[in-house]
Write an enzyme that holds these catalytic residues in place. Sequence first.
Site, PDB file in Angstrom:
ATOM      1  N   ALA A 252       0.771  -1.240   0.000  1.00  0.00           N
ATOM      2  CA  ALA A 252       0.000   0.000   0.000  1.00  0.00           C
ATOM      3  C   ALA A 252       0.804   1.292   0.000  1.00  0.00           C
ATOM      4  O   ALA A 252       0.336   2.306  -0.528  1.00  0.00           O
ATOM      5  CB  ALA A 252      -0.930  -0.001   1.215  1.00  0.00           C
TER       6      ALA A 252
ATOM      7  N   SER B 121      -1.323   6.403  -2.112  1.00  0.00           N
ATOM      8  CA  SER B 121      -2.198   7.047  -3.100  1.00  0.00           C
ATOM      9  C   SER B 121      -3.397   6.170  -3.430  1.00  0.00           C
ATOM     10  O   SER B 121      -4.545   6.629  -3.451  1.00  0.00           O
ATOM     11  CB  SER B 121      -1.422   7.368  -4.375  1.00  0.00           C
ATOM     12  OG  SER B 121      -0.455   8.371  -4.143  1.00  0.00           O
ATOM     13  N   LYS B 122      -3.130   4.895  -3.698  1.00  0.00           N
ATOM     14  CA  LYS B 122      -4.221   3.986  -4.045  1.00  0.00           C
ATOM     15  C   LYS B 122      -5.055   3.630  -2.815  1.00  0.00           C
ATOM     16  O   LYS B 122      -6.266   3.427  -2.903  1.00  0.00           O
ATOM     17  CB  LYS B 122      -3.665   2.736  -4.722  1.00  0.00           C
ATOM     18  CG  LYS B 122      -2.918   3.029  -6.024  1.00  0.00           C
ATOM     19  CD  LYS B 122      -2.285   1.773  -6.598  1.00  0.00           C
ATOM     20  CE  LYS B 122      -1.420   2.087  -7.813  1.00  0.00           C
ATOM     21  NZ  LYS B 122      -0.203   2.866  -7.459  1.00  0.00           N
TER      22      LYS B 122
ATOM     23  N   ASP C   3      -1.072  -4.289  -6.075  1.00  0.00           N
ATOM     24  CA  ASP C   3      -0.247  -3.389  -6.884  1.00  0.00           C
ATOM     25  C   ASP C   3       1.195  -3.639  -6.437  1.00  0.00           C
ATOM     26  O   ASP C   3       1.711  -2.977  -5.541  1.00  0.00           O
ATOM     27  CB  ASP C   3      -0.664  -1.941  -6.649  1.00  0.00           C
ATOM     28  CG  ASP C   3       0.102  -0.971  -7.518  1.00  0.00           C
ATOM     29  OD1 ASP C   3      -0.062  -1.025  -8.749  1.00  0.00           O
ATOM     30  OD2 ASP C   3       0.878  -0.164  -6.968  1.00  0.00           O
TER      31      ASP C   3
ATOM     32  N   CYS D 119       3.613  -0.903 -12.663  1.00  0.00           N
ATOM     33  CA  CYS D 119       3.974   0.239 -13.497  1.00  0.00           C
ATOM     34  C   CYS D 119       5.204  -0.112 -14.332  1.00  0.00           C
ATOM     35  O   CYS D 119       6.147   0.670 -14.437  1.00  0.00           O
ATOM     36  CB  CYS D 119       4.208   1.495 -12.656  1.00  0.00           C
ATOM     37  SG  CYS D 119       5.465   1.323 -11.369  1.00  0.00           S
TER      38      CYS D 119
END
Length: 302
Positions: free
Chosen positions: A107, A111-112, A177, A230
């Site tokens: 995390a 931001s997410k 992520d 990313c």
Amino acid sequence: MDALERYEPIVDDYAAFREACERPLPSVVRANGIKADPDRAAAALEDEGVTVTRRAWNPSILEVDTDKPGNTWPYFHGWIHGQEEVSAIPARVLDPEPGDAVWDACAAPGSKTTQLADLLDDAGLLVANDDNLGRLSALRSNAERLGATCVTVTNEDARRFTADGFGIDAFDAVLADVPCTCEGTIRKNADALDTVGREASLNIAALQTDILRRAIRLTREGGTVVYSTCTFAPEENEGVIDRVLDDEPVALVDFDVDLAHSPGLTAWNGETYDGSLTRAKRFYPHQNDTGGFFCAKLEVGA
């Protein structure tokens, strides 16, 4: 930028891709609905002389004509948060419902996480985990500034995380992520390509696969896992998902994001991947004037 040459066969307009990778990113913020809706946030920025351009695919994403949005009072008061445009994709794809139990496996800096809290209407359980204690301080600070009260912060290795102690048997939704080689951040990190390449991607793919497997096993039947990176590297994207499709009770599902994109790959460097990987999406810098990103949505028990 020779590290990007290996992607020439899979990028639709390689010359435009390379040119975009060499340009600075537009300055973008996300309106934080916990404290202010996008119209109010945009008006507050414009009152400070900041020109705002809206994004049709997501009304919360605002392009601003300043490279220091953190110096504005809407930022100070938690009405906006600096977040690169494609970084806002995975939380939107996960799309949790208020009251859901959600795990953000990797995390920090948040931001997410704070975007997920916004989508939850700050109602439910949002467990924000990271194994880097130093980065968690930024997450806690961001959550406090943005008024995200549904967030519980944990400092664990995501590969060995459990739902114990949260009063639930499994999560409704998980965002994975994962750490990656970050090639897609080249427009804001000039040294992003210094240590990348096939071997680096293969090395980190083992970690990514383990985190994704854990995310699937901690999600209830019928629940959703979103996997994102990313980076452009298929070894870290399609290759990771292809491995878990072989032996986990999960299937890729379609999702809509109104941004130009390319489908996930079904073949790369002599390897073939499951045909359903075309349901994943690749976002290249030249397609929407953004960073690079990969996102896939999986349904557990499918």
